[in-house]
Write a protein that holds these residues in place. Structure first.
Motif, PDB file in Angstrom:
ATOM      1  N   ALA A  39      -0.670  78.568  21.540  1.00 49.09           N
ATOM      2  CA  ALA A  39      -0.866  77.974  20.215  1.00 49.09           C
ATOM      3  C   ALA A  39      -2.356  77.676  20.075  1.00 49.09           C
ATOM      4  O   ALA A  39      -2.975  77.141  20.990  1.00 49.09           O
ATOM      5  N   PHE A  40      -2.929  78.020  18.945  1.00 49.58           N
ATOM      6  CA  PHE A  40      -4.379  77.969  18.808  1.00 49.58           C
ATOM      7  C   PHE A  40      -4.923  76.534  18.822  1.00 49.58           C
ATOM      8  O   PHE A  40      -6.056  76.284  19.204  1.00 49.58           O
ATOM      9  N   ASN A  41      -4.100  75.572  18.366  1.00 49.22           N
ATOM     10  CA  ASN A  41      -4.485  74.156  18.395  1.00 49.22           C
ATOM     11  C   ASN A  41      -5.774  73.883  17.624  1.00 49.22           C
ATOM     12  O   ASN A  41      -6.646  73.147  18.094  1.00 49.22           O
ATOM     13  N   LEU A  42      -5.885  74.469  16.444  1.00 46.74           N
ATOM     14  CA  LEU A  42      -7.037  74.207  15.579  1.00 46.74           C
ATOM     15  C   LEU A  42      -6.655  73.181  14.518  1.00 46.74           C
ATOM     16  O   LEU A  42      -5.505  73.138  14.066  1.00 46.74           O
TER      17      LEU A  42
ATOM     18  N   GLY B 258      -0.129  85.446  23.585  1.00 50.97           N
ATOM     19  CA  GLY B 258       1.307  85.414  23.336  1.00 50.97           C
ATOM     20  C   GLY B 258       1.706  85.442  21.883  1.00 50.97           C
ATOM     21  O   GLY B 258       2.780  85.941  21.537  1.00 50.97           O
ATOM     22  N   ASN B 259       0.864  84.909  21.001  1.00 51.47           N
ATOM     23  CA  ASN B 259       1.175  84.882  19.565  1.00 51.47           C
ATOM     24  C   ASN B 259       0.431  85.955  18.778  1.00 51.47           C
ATOM     25  O   ASN B 259       0.382  85.883  17.542  1.00 51.47           O
TER      26      ASN B 259
ATOM     27  N   SER C   4      -5.121  92.427  18.216  1.00 48.97           N
ATOM     28  CA  SER C   4      -5.783  91.125  18.288  1.00 48.97           C
ATOM     29  C   SER C   4      -5.820  90.613  19.725  1.00 48.97           C
ATOM     30  O   SER C   4      -6.807  90.021  20.167  1.00 48.97           O
ATOM     31  N   GLY C   5      -4.727  90.849  20.460  1.00 43.88           N
ATOM     32  CA  GLY C   5      -4.682  90.435  21.852  1.00 43.88           C
ATOM     33  C   GLY C   5      -5.759  91.116  22.683  1.00 43.88           C
ATOM     34  O   GLY C   5      -6.422  90.473  23.501  1.00 43.88           O
ATOM     35  N   ALA C   6      -5.940  92.416  22.447  1.00 46.10           N
ATOM     36  CA  ALA C   6      -6.974  93.153  23.178  1.00 46.10           C
ATOM     37  C   ALA C   6      -8.363  92.620  22.845  1.00 46.10           C
ATOM     38  O   ALA C   6      -9.235  92.527  23.718  1.00 46.10           O
ATOM     39  N   GLU C   7      -8.592  92.241  21.587  1.00 45.92           N
ATOM     40  CA  GLU C   7      -9.883  91.685  21.198  1.00 45.92           C
ATOM     41  C   GLU C   7     -10.152  90.375  21.931  1.00 45.92           C
ATOM     42  O   GLU C   7     -11.240  90.162  22.478  1.00 45.92           O
ATOM     43  N   VAL C   8      -9.168  89.495  21.950  1.00 45.18           N
ATOM     44  CA  VAL C   8      -9.346  88.192  22.605  1.00 45.18           C
ATOM     45  C   VAL C   8      -9.580  88.377  24.096  1.00 45.18           C
ATOM     46  O   VAL C   8     -10.459  87.726  24.689  1.00 45.18           O
ATOM     47  N   LEU C   9      -8.828  89.270  24.726  1.00 46.34           N
ATOM     48  CA  LEU C   9      -9.024  89.519  26.152  1.00 46.34           C
ATOM     49  C   LEU C   9     -10.397  90.120  26.426  1.00 46.34           C
ATOM     50  O   LEU C   9     -11.039  89.808  27.433  1.00 46.34           O
ATOM     51  N   GLY C  10     -10.860  90.954  25.515  1.00 49.19           N
ATOM     52  CA  GLY C  10     -12.207  91.502  25.648  1.00 49.19           C
ATOM     53  C   GLY C  10     -13.262  90.414  25.589  1.00 49.19           C
ATOM     54  O   GLY C  10     -14.253  90.446  26.333  1.00 49.19           O
TER      55      GLY C  10
END
Length: 277
Positions: A125-128, A202-203, A208-214
């Motif tokens: 959860a991004f928790n923003l 996970g969400n 988008s997941g690949a971008e964040v992991l990058g």
């Protein structure tokens, strides 16, 4: 929603070259210190017939300037290990350290201060905060602590996660991947000794997941950050320098310079209950 992340194409050599905090230029860390470590760590829930041993005498080190993934079957103790080592949960026995600081026995005020000053967190959860824009969310922990951000470092972090053009946008105006990038930037902005990420993709959809992991990968390679990530996804774990495997609350294997195929081969050794076959 598809959360499977493609195995990254590795351009770097086997020896991980990172910019170590406090040094100039790029250099190879030949003998890095441990950013976090556990010795004979145990975590037990309940007692008697309801007793559950979540962590069973786990000893592990997470070295500075390294990206480590923690994997294992459901219920193997992945998140429990991360929470205990990050000071988010108490331990039943053994030792847990952030750098040279022993967490066991720290009073709440000191533990809160340590988490604020030395540890960064990224969760599923991004928790923003919805009323704050991206930049305000990034600097919020430092604002609460009464500290001014290092503007040069902050700009470098923002550039690394690709948010320069979105800083004035609120979370509702950002995609899921962009919101998680804000969360990653928030974790990086205070220059913590270590970042713990619990299923950070996970969400997110696969792109988008690949971008964040990058971005997490780049934070290690370009900024000298230390990242420990819990994940169930072999493709996500393949972004790491090292994968640690848990089963039945114990570390049962590890893999260096992983790729998704090798990770999946090792995961096949675990049966549905998390036992090693």
């Amino acid at each position: 929603m598809d959360t499977t992340v493609a195995d990254p194409v590795r351009q770097e050599p086997t020896a991980v070259t990172t910019t170590i905090p406090g040094t100039s230029g790029r250099g190879t860390a030949h003998a890095p210190a441990a950013a976090a470590s556990a010795t004979e760590l145990t975590k037990v829930y309940g007692e008697g017939e309801t007793k559950v041993v979540a962590l069973d005498h786990v000893s592990v080190q997470f070295m500075q300037g390294e990206f480590t993934a923690i994997m294992g079957p459901s219920g193997s103790g992945k998140s429990t290990l991360m929470h205990c080592m990050a000071g988010l949960d108490t331990v039943s026995g053994g030792s847990s350290r952030i750098g040279e600081t022993e967490l066991t026995g720290l009073k709440d005020k000191k533990l809160t201060q340590l988490r604020r000053d030395k540890v960064g967190f990224v969760f599923q959860a991004f928790n923003l905060l919805p009323t704050l824009n991206a930049l305000e969310n990034i600097t919020l922990p430092m604002d609460i602590a009464g500290r001014k951000p290092d503007q040069q470092w902050l700009q470098r972090v923002v550039d690394t996660v690709g948010l320069s053009g979105r800083l004035k946008h609120r979370p509702s105006q950002l995609s899921g991947g962009q919101q998680q990038r804000v969360a990653v930037a928030r974790a990086l902005a205070a220059r913590p000794e270590i970042i713990f990420a619990d299923e950070p993709t996970g969400n997110l959809d696969s792109r988008s997941g690949a971008e964040v992991l990058g971005f997490l990968r780049n934070s290690v390679r370009e900024l000298g950050q230390t990242v420990v990530m819990v994940t169930h996804d072999a493709g996500a774990a393949a972004y790491a320098d090292r994968v640690v495997f848990l089963a039945d609350g114990r570390i049962v294997d590890e893999l260096r310079d992983p790729n998704a195929e090798h990770i999946l081969d090792l995961m096949k050794r675990f049966d549905a209950k998390g036992r090693v076959s």
